[in-house]
Design an enzyme around this catalytic site. Structure first.
Site: not given
Ligand code: ADP
Ligand code: MG
Length: 738
Positions: A427, A607
């Site tokens: 991740d 994922k």
């Molecule tokens: P990773 O674990 O690879 O960072 P996530 O699935 O947690 O991926 O998040 C993917 C994308 O969603 C982030 O890169 C961001 O652009 C957006 N994102 C997720 N949660 C938030 C949040 N609370 N505020 C702003 N953007 C968010």
């Molecule tokens: Mg994450």
């Protein structure tokens, strides 16, 4: 003796059929007990285990389900009470006692035996000599044989025939034969052979139990980390009380060089703390007011006042011990192989015994005495005891060694296949990167509406303060740094992998990625947003359905990540990165770290499909993630590795939990897997392999041409020795560097 036998009750070991189970260390129950007593006055039972098999843990006393021995209470190994160890020792001491009591009588029987006298060229003879030998031999048979009969009864009762049944059978055959020779058909008897055999068995079991006890120190070692007493601060006074009497909210003083007694929060003072025993992190960690400290870690230079936040079973150490216990009872797949081999060996032993007796009586007649001796030796040498110890001794050491390095093994099967991993999927955020997003830029919309960047940051932070995502934390951190007062949010809603929404000052605020903005039908005029900065993650902020601006954030790759990828490549393992972040950012990070495959803009629920995709291509896949939102993919992967759990070790879906936030431990876990497997294979090969030679020799195959035979007592010695070798081979793993 059977380390995979665990019972909640003291009683007999079901495997060896009647050894008393010994209590093994159980700190969390002990602490629960203390808690219960202090909070509700209800006491909690201790756990029970088999003295021959530390893997047996039961709640109530009783027989070991494996060998039928009486279970004994587990060790309560804090520094003040060591009852459990003593009880494990008491079973051990029983063998020792019976060995020393019977030893002089065995010598007497030998001196009286005609064959030995002939050997030594002496002659002690008197009228009732045979009767005296019979009496002494009978005493040895019953007194020395008792633990084996009890254990055999247990094995027979549970139909898990094994070593103890064979031992009991062998000595009973020899004894019955000798009694018959004394009274029914006068001739040579086997008293001295049977006596020495029992003697060697007693000694062998005593030594084996000692060795096994050495291999099970894992939990005891951890329990010893907790100091027995603590300095409680009470109205400007400091009094020493027992650690287990501390309750939540108590304030304790920790002086330089002392151990922290419980989990808590520093309320005064500054110091650095060695947490290596819990997290595996060898650098001392600086602690000041407001920082968390962990019970069992060592305070170094300063003096600290700590407010107790967790006691008993909730503390990190108790959680770790619980995990180790779970790991020890989770069986690797090779265990089934070993169990099957052991049951085959039991029948091989019986067959070899019967066949050699028949052969030496009828086919190659050498007399009944000779045939009986050979049969006894064949049965004895085939006892599958080493096989029973081969795997559990290794897994016990492995889980301890792992824990010492900050690698907690929750599922042995996971560690078992870790050596075959061909693809490691990471991740991105928080694993390969630090997960500490910093704001690189804020771009305001050209449309009128929002006046300045601080205003945009304020509204975004108001929503993000409710979110756990590391991007959200980055935005909030920046707002705080700029001393912006963050207003309250209403109707907060989180969109995992996309962003979040909420109402601030009656305005509808959306903070998230492009997908979220498009889903909510908010117009993006792409010309406005040419940032040119590909390595930053854009977070879109909309007010009342109109895009107000973009916050650009960047996360930095960890220094270790590049090295990890390189080390994995060195051992022939490919790497993939999985992220919900934009393609641009993902490719940039992937390039920096030399990752083989990059999956970007993957929604959390997708994922797991990426992991499946790699598996369908024939890979053995490990997934490394934070264990919270990565749960499905951790479960789907062949090996789920949760990283950065710190002291929060209750990560459900992972097979392996890395306590430190260091991806390098993935390489260490693979190395641990490979080393563990090598040990298991060595032990299995040895434990089965020696029978290939020993059984035929004991059965007398070499006798006609070479005059080579294995006397029953030598067979017993060899059998015990093979078990001890297996245990010591496992112990060697303890010193290994990962
Ligand atoms: P990773 O674990 O690879 O960072 P996530 O699935 O947690 O991926 O998040 C993917 C994308 O969603 C982030 O890169 C961001 O652009 C957006 N994102 C997720 N949660 C938030 C949040 N609370 N505020 C702003 N953007 C968010
Ligand atoms: Mg994450």
């Amino acid at each position: 003796m059977h380390r995979d036998v665990k019972s909640d009750k003291p009683g007999k070991c079901p495997k060896c059929g009647g050894m008393d189970l010994v209590r093994i260390e159980d700190k969390s129950t002990r602490e629960q007990k203390v808690n219960h007593q202090s909070q509700s006055g209800v006491s909690h039972a201790v756990l029970y285990t088999c003295p021959m098999d530390p893997d047996v843990i039961k709640d109530e006393p009783g027989k070991c389900p494996k060998c039928g021995m009486d279970l004994v209470p587990l060790v309560r190994s804090d520094n003040t009470k060591h009852t459990g160890h003593q009880e494990h020792k008491s079973a051990e001491d029983d063998f020792k006692k019976r060995f020393f009591v019977t030893l002089p009588i065995v010598i007497a029987v030998m001196l009286l035996s005609p064959n030995i006298q002939k050997w030594l060229g002496i002659s002690i003879n008197f009228l009732s000599r045979d009767i005296l030998i019979f009496i002494l031999g009978t005493f040895i048979f019953f007194f020395g044989g008792l633990p084996f009969f009890k254990a055999a009864r247990g094995e027979i009762a549970t139909r898990s025939f094994g070593m103890m049944t064979l031992v009991a059978l062998a000595i009973t055959v020899g004894y019955t034969f000798s009694v018959a020779a004394t009274f029914l058909f006068p001739g040579e008897s086997l008293y001295w052979e049977i006596s020495t055999l029992i003697s060697v068995f007693l000694l062998g079991h005593y030594l084996e139990m000692r060795a096994v006890r050495g291999a099970t120190g894992a939990l005891a070692e951890l329990a010893k980390l907790i100091p027995p007493s603590a300095h409680l601060m009470k109205d400007n006074d400091v009094v020493d009380i027992e650690t287990e009497k501390l309750v939540k909210g108590d304030r304790v003083l920790v002086r330089p060089g002392e151990k922290i007694p419980v989990d808590g929060i520093v309320i005064d003072g500054e110091s650095s703390i060695n947490e290596s025993m819990v997290t595996g992190e060898s650098r001392p960690i600086g602690k000041k007011k407001g920082d968390k400290v962990i019970g069992g870690t060592i305070n170094q230079d300063g003096s600290l006042t700590v407010e107790v936040s967790k006691t008993g079973a909730d503390t990190a150490i108790s959680q770790i011990m619980k995990l180790i216990r779970e790991a020890q009872s989770s069986k690797p797949n090779v265990q089934h192989l070993a169990d099957r081999a052991a049951s085959v060996l039991f029948f091989v032993a019986i067959t070899a015994g019967a066949a050699s007796f028949i052969t030496w009586v009828f086919i190659l007649p050498h007399g009944v005495v000779f045939a009986a001796t050979v049969a006894v030796a064949a049965i004895v040498v085939a006892c599958p005891h080493a096989l029973g110890l081969a795997i559990p001794t290794v897994t016990t050491i492995t889980s301890t060694l792992g824990a010492k390095n900050g690698i907690l093994i929750k599922e042995m099967k996971g560690l078992e296949i870790a050596r075959k991993i061909s693809y490691v999927v990471f991740d991105k955020t928080g694993t390969l990167t630090k997960g500490e997003f910093g704001i690189t830029d804020i771009i305001l919309s050209k449309e009128p509406g929002i006046r300045n960047k601080a205003e945009l940051l304020k509204l975004a932070a108001a929503v993000e303060i409710q979110s756990q995502h590391s991007i959200a934390q980055g935005i909030v951190r920046e707002a705080k740094r700029k001393r912006i007062e963050v207003p309250n949010v209403k109707e907060f809603k989180s969109f995992p992998g996309k962003g979040a929404t909420g109402k601030v000052d009656d305005k509808k605020i959306v903070v998230g990625n492009r997908t979220l903005i498009e889903e909510l039908k908010i117009k993006v005029n792409s010309d406005d947003w040419k940032t040119g900065n590909k390595a930053s993650t854009p977070v879109y902020v909309a007010i009342d359905n109109r895009l107000a601006g973009i916050i650009l954030l960047a996360d930095i790759a960890r220094e270790e990540s590049k090295e990890v990828v390189k080390r994995l490549h060195d051992i022939g393992v490919k790497t993939a990165m999985l992220t919900g972040d934009t393609q641009d950012v993902a490719i940039e990070v992937g390039k920096q770290l030399d990752i083989d495959t990059v999956f970007a803009q993957v929604l959390p629920e997708d994922k797991v499909n990426k992991v499946k995709q790699l598996q369908n291509e024939g890979n053995i896949v490990a997934m490394v993630g934070d264990g919270v939102n990565d749960a499905p993919s951790l479960t789907q992967a062949h090996v789920g590795i949760a990283i950065g759990a710190g002291t929060d070790v209750a990560v459900e879906s992972a097979d392996i939990v890395l306590m430190k936030n260091d991806p390098m431990d993935v390489v260490k876990a693979i190395s641990l897997s490979r080393k563990t497997n090598a040990k298991m294979v060595q032990n299995l090969v040895w434990a089965t392999g020696y029978n290939v030679f020993a059984i035929p020799i004991a059965a007398g195959v070499l006798y006609p041409s070479f005059n080579i035979l294995l006397a029953p007592e030598w067979a017993a010695l060899l059998m015990s020795l093979s078990s001890i070798i297996v245990v010591f081979n496992a112990l060697l793993l303890r010193k290994t560097k990962l």
